[in-house]
Design a protein around this motif. Structure first.
Motif, PDB file in Angstrom:
ATOM      1  N   GLU A 123      49.377 -31.139  10.107  1.00 36.97           N
ATOM      2  CA  GLU A 123      49.400 -32.534   9.677  1.00 36.97           C
ATOM      3  C   GLU A 123      50.643 -32.764   8.829  1.00 36.97           C
ATOM      4  N   LEU A 142      56.188 -39.468   5.201  1.00 39.63           N
ATOM      5  CA  LEU A 142      56.581 -40.393   6.261  1.00 39.63           C
ATOM      6  C   LEU A 142      58.041 -40.215   6.676  1.00 39.63           C
ATOM      7  N   ASN A 160      50.899 -38.531  12.948  1.00 42.16           N
ATOM      8  CA  ASN A 160      51.039 -37.775  11.705  1.00 42.16           C
ATOM      9  C   ASN A 160      50.842 -36.273  11.912  1.00 42.16           C
TER      10      ASN A 160
END
Length: 419
Positions: free
Chosen positions: A233, A237, A223
């Motif tokens: 980060e 998705l 991630n």
């Protein structure tokens, strides 16, 4: 009157691209768009998440940030936000009434034009530092395309969608998307198909646009990603977010060059805090974990299939598709031998009949383990979760919105019952 009651009478004017009506209406409202600096985002896929990354990051950086996106999933208020907060329902109703009162009866606008005018009026009155404006359809003749000097323009991606309106070929569609580019204004361009590149390049050269052709960020952990020396980060998705987040960062760096105070920490925190409903989103239905994703065109469906391949489980698809979409392309991208398929209507929309989808699906993938039609989403979903398959709901953002609306009403009822 509710916002639906205010806007429903204007649905009859349908989709009618053009700038004359919106400019005429905005002029009667005092040209609010002239006082709103904007970032303008077009593209087939990725527009929404790029808008979300930009809005989140600029908010973290301390700016007052408007965001205008479409369609909504549950409520009209989702479309107009300031600093990640939706406009209040009553405030939206009042501003839409004001826009409707300014309409000249002999020159009626479309529903989208009315709502876009409301967004311009709201952002101007709230004195936003910047508005992140997502194109509704195409670009050149879209109601958002009324500003001569955007701070930055973005074309996220391009594929053959809305061909009934924008043109039959990718090159014709590219020409419409390129219509948001403006003389000497920076242009951020994502990965485009071969047929689209020369069209966009020609437009950039003609307008003398400083341009950045973005390559995807590098994934450095499950991630986490890295782009232009910034590690961050990645909360959304799918591999497609390597491109979408990179496009957003490239646009933020253009703003930095224009004097905007956006620190590397603001970018890292802003990207990490980004949320975007209905796109590769895990949720729960009756204590069962399911994945929801709009995936309403073949490219988005390919991205969804690419992600579910990483789950290493057979898939039970719960699918509804609008009549205007490429049903064959979507199903071909999603379905694999051994999958299960539950076909449903898309409520309150012009959808493809589930029986028609069933026939098409069996032609595309005869090795489906199960294929059946249902009169509504939730009976299909209830059956799908009884299998040991991974359950994925998609095929239409409106179907995902129908699901999320049901979830919200369940939560509201639960909170009432526990008082």
């Amino acid at each position: 009157m509710t916002i639906n009651e205010l806007l429903n009478p204007w649905q009859k004017f349908g989709i009618n691209l053009g700038l004359e009506r919106i400019n005429f209406l905005l002029n009667r409202l005092g040209n609010p768009h002239h006082s709103v600096p904007i970032a303008h985002i077009a593209g087939t896929n990725g527009k929404g998440s790029v808008c979300a990354y930009l809005s989140s990051t600029l908010t973290v950086a301390g700016y007052k940030v408007g965001r205008y996106t479409s369609p909504h999933l549950v409520s009209w208020t989702e479309r107009i936000c300031i600093n990640e907060r939706e406009i209040e329902s009553q405030q939206l109703e009042e501003i839409v009434k004001e826009v409707i009162a300014a309409i000249a009866p002999e020159f009626p606008p479309t529903q989208f034009e009315i709502f876009t005018a409301a967004a311009w009026l709201y952002f101007a009155r709230e004195n936003v530092d910047i508005a992140i404006m997502e194109v509704g359809l195409g670009g050149r003749l879209d109601a958002t395309n009324v500003c001569d000097s955007p701070l930055v323009t973005i074309v996220t991606s391009l594929s053959r969608e809305h061909w009934q309106i924008l043109g039959d070929t990718v090159a014709e569609i590219a020409r419409e998307k390129a219509g948001i580019l403006k003389p000497n204004c920076p242009a951020i361009i994502g990965q485009l198909p071969r047929e689209a590149k020369p069209v966009i390049q020609e437009r950039i050269q003609t307008l003398n646009c400083p341009s950045i052709w973005v390559k995807p960020a590098e994934r450095i952990a499950e991630n986490r990603a890295k782009f232009n020396k910034i590690e961050y980060e990645l909360p959304l998705l799918g591999d497609v977010q390597l491109m979408n987040s990179a496009i957003a960062i490239a646009a933020l760096q253009v703003l930095q060059q224009k004097g905007w105070h956006i620190s590397q920490a603001s970018i890292q925190i802003g990207i990490a805090k980004t949320r975007w409903l209905g796109r590769l989103q895990w949720t729960q239905w009756k204590q069962q974990k399911i994945l929801i994703d709009g995936a309403h065109n073949p490219v988005a469906a390919q991205m969804l299939r690419q992600y579910v391949e990483t789950l290493n489980t057979p898939i039970a698809w719960v699918i509804g598709i609008l009549a205007s979409k490429d049903q064959k392309g979507i199903l071909a991208a999603l379905l694999r031998p051994g999958d299960r398929l539950y076909l449903v209507p898309v409520p309150h929309k012009d959808y493809t009949e589930p029986k028609q989808l069933e026939t098409l699906a069996k032609q595309i993938c005869p090795e489906l383990l199960f294929c059946q039609t249902y009169f509504d989403l939730f009976p299909a979903l209830n059956e799908a979760i009884t299998t040991d398959y991974g359950v994925v709901l998609g095929g239409s953002l409106y179907l995902v919105g129908y699901y999320l609306q049901k979830m919200r009403s369940h939560r509201d009822a639960s909170s009432i019952n526990t008082c």
